[in-house]
Design an enzyme around this catalytic site. Structure first.
Site, short mmCIF file in Angstrom:
data_model
loop_
_atom_site.label_atom_id
_atom_site.label_comp_id
_atom_site.label_asym_id
_atom_site.label_seq_id
_atom_site.Cartn_x
_atom_site.Cartn_y
_atom_site.Cartn_z
CB SER A 15 -8.01 5.24 -4.31
OG SER A 15 -7.01 5.69 -3.45
CE LYS B 58 -9.03 0.39 -1.84
NZ LYS B 58 -9.16 1.83 -2.19
CB SER C 29 -5.55 2.93 -2.06
OG SER C 29 -6.93 3.26 -2.09
#
Lengths: 438, 438
Positions: free
Chosen positions: B179, B86, B155
């Site tokens: 997330s 990420k 996210s």
């Protein structure tokens, strides 16, 4: 007595002002940030060759910030006040070198949260202060301002020395073991390590994540509280006098025998005088189990450190000190069960400590073994501070005593978890009664 | 069933291998890292225009890492295995842009701890995956691989989509609200958020420090455990079968009425079938007080976020999304007492939850309101995940069900604090009994 005594005859030099006084004078239009910063820079100019507190200092950059503050409306409670920032916090306009050649000249893209919050309140970042390598145990170049042949303590070495030497009134530090309270005690100033988690660590180079705590170095409790309000985004708190004297537990800890006579005397003299000032003072022993805490903290510290700087270790091993390398090796080889067990012991002791505090407002404990050792090879013994860091509770040192060499020896005050405001109030009461140093 | 079903006829493509299988084949000399990475890149080449999972991908850099792994002795348990990272984790050889134009092209000086540890175990960092802006609620470009008109969740949008679409077997994510688990559930894969503090956050851009938890996205529990062992520096754990079926509490939570029929059905069907498989299944209600937790989490999140990205807010406000700006304003204006009160509520609920777990090994809870919404404007409703993030307990989603549109709907399994190993064992038992998706 609520401020470190100033050695010169009078506060005729602006660099000797406290942050709170300076902020008041600037807010009232009676002082310019530029004049204040100039006096700080003059002090640094005179003393830095001896003290070596600064990892980065660009006088022009500091003055530019000050002039900008003088030109613009007050931003907040620190408007125009210079601060020092330990060189493990990111700064967008200054290098962040972490006491390591690996990061020589490195420039981060942004300010760490605490730096950004202080600037948003108007602070002028005077410069970056020397840190031991990655906020660990390998010293930087800083000397104790009271005696340059002695360590200033560490790892927040430069922050403590700069504040003690009147180069700057207030500085950011960090404590993973004893890195705020030990240098504060050795340098004769106030050092504050908050409850774990109180100040935001975004943009801070981690050392050991479950222990790293941002703290402050100052010459008065009022200044500690000023920084506290800014970092919490809170208006300054109106602190009244205590309704009644605090209930104080004298906690010698299982490490008492490691303390020198001057530290024993500081604790015992404080206890006696506070009792005479009508505090309810009683001895308190921590449960047996707590004796394992300093070892558990060291284990947790080395495991987490070996993860936090895994990249540097794998790619720049030759530029890591031997002392740190040994700790990283130890940490990376520690079995997970041992690490988990150490974390569990710490969690258990935190719960038990909360129950100890049912009978006390404050614990009075030894802060350091004695005055600063006459060596620059080590930053001193951190065990008496580490114990409390592992417990996550707020702790504050006051420069109330002196050792046989005439150097400062602080006492340590400890409050329950999240009892930071209470700690400030009690510490103010204690310092009024004790004065210092003696 | 212990792996996400593969849509193609057979595992004839290497990119469809699990990380564990790939690692075994590479270790045995039956597969080269280069061949595996090439198939992942081919999949990305074919699908990326639709899915848009990657914030940075340099095929040559990925292949160079793979060839280097093929040339050198095995480093560790992930030798030669590609992973996705990420884009809020620092990487020394790739930009770290955090879903924000402020950090366009920014290159950190080092790898984040987790990235360094995975590389030290031999992993190939395939590329950086798309994140919502600063791991918050403003979506990036990623689409749901099952239906590109729908959100993949966020996210950790790119990590979930890339793993679900067989572009990479395993990816790092972070969860501050929902997330990891929400995108995993929306994309039909396994998502794991550990006990708070399990994985080292050094080199991670903080969002909200008392909540941010690093987690993993995978297609099997075995792969989650593989990454877990690497990040703990532990040898892979030998997991046996459970001695007896787990005691499962069906915890609908106070948010049950916000769930759609497909989520209600997923929880109720799972409960019924697990009971038939001889688990002791009972309904459990959380104490009243827990209803305040989602609000408390949001308050804590916005306060801490307003500190963590104070620099960006003060200096690059025009490049921050309107949605995030509003949250920052709210957070910075929140009185300290409200923030402290929210933290205290969370701490109290954590203690009470520990007592709830005296009667259960595992809680079965709704994970998302329903299948992924048909919109790219929002990453979906995080409340059902946030509740557990605020409680710091480990949680895992399994892709056991489908909604009316044929899209995945996961269930959420929650274990007591620090009960991560037990969670893996119980989750494996649950997935064997339920299979999926149905």
């Amino acid at each position: 007595m609520s401020e470190v005594a100033i050695p010169s005859k009078a506060k005729d030099r602006l660099n000797e002002l406290s942050a709170s006084d300076a902020a008041r004078l600037i807010a009232g239009g009676d002082l310019s940030s530029e004049a204040l910063v100039r006096d700080c820079l003059a002090r640094i100019d005179a003393r830095e060759a001896t003290v070596r507190a600064w990892a980065f200092l660009d006088p022009e950059l500091a003055l530019r910030q000050a002039r900008e503050r003088d030109r613009t409306p007050a931003r907040g409670a620190l408007h125009g006040v210079p601060i020092g920032v330990k060189d493990v916090f990111d700064t967008a306009d200054m290098p962040t070198q972490m006491g390591s050649p690996i990061y020589a000249g490195w420039r981060p893209p942004s300010d760490a949260a605490c730096v950004a919050l202080m600037r948003a309140a108007g602070a002028v970042v005077l410069g970056k202060t020397v840190t031991a390598e990655f906020a660990g145990m390998t010293p930087g170049d800083t000397r104790n301002p009271h005696d340059p042949s002695r360590t200033p303590g560490g790892s927040s070495s430069g922050s403590a020395a700069a504040v003690a030497d009147f180069m700057v009134p207030l500085a950011l530090g960090t404590q993973t073991g004893g890195s705020v309270l030990r240098p504060a005690s050795f340098c004769g100033i106030v050092g504050y390590k908050p409850s774990f988690g109180r100040y935001n660590r975004s943009g801070l180079k981690m050392a050991a994540e479950s222990l790293d705590t941002i703290g402050s170095l100052a010459r008065s409790i009022e200044d500690v509280e000023l920084m506290d309000a800014v970092l919490l985004g809170a208006p300054p708190r109106k602190a009244g006098p205590l309704c009644e004297p605090p209930r104080i537990g004298v906690c010698r800890t299982h490490l008492w025998e490691t303390a020198k006579p001057e530290t024993m005397a500081a604790v015992e003299d404080s206890a006696a005088r506070l009792a005479r000032a009508r505090a309810r003072v009683r001895e308190v022993a921590l449960p047996e189990e707590f004796a394992g805490l300093t070892g558990a903290r060291d284990l947790v510290g080395s495991v987490e450190r070996s993860r936090a700087i895994a990249y540097e270790w794998h790619h720049h091993c030759d530029r890591i000190s031997e002392r740190l390398r040994q700790s990283l090796e130890l940490g990376s080889q520690t079995p997970h069960e041992e690490y988990a067990g150490a974390l569990e012991l710490a969690a258990r002791c935190r719960e038990r400590l909360a129950r100890v505090f049912e009978d006390f407002d404050l614990l009075l404990a030894p802060c350091v073994p004695g005055e600063a050792p006459a060596s620059l090879e080590s930053t001193g013994d951190p065990r008496l501070q580490r114990l409390w860091t592992a417990l996550h509770v707020p702790a504050l040192t006051l420069p109330t005593h002196q050792g046989p060499g005439g150097l400062p020896v602080g006492i340590q005050l400890v409050a329950p978890m999240l009892g930071d405001f209470r700690l400030f109030d009690s510490a103010r009461w204690v310092w009024e009664k004790l004065g210092g140093p003696r």
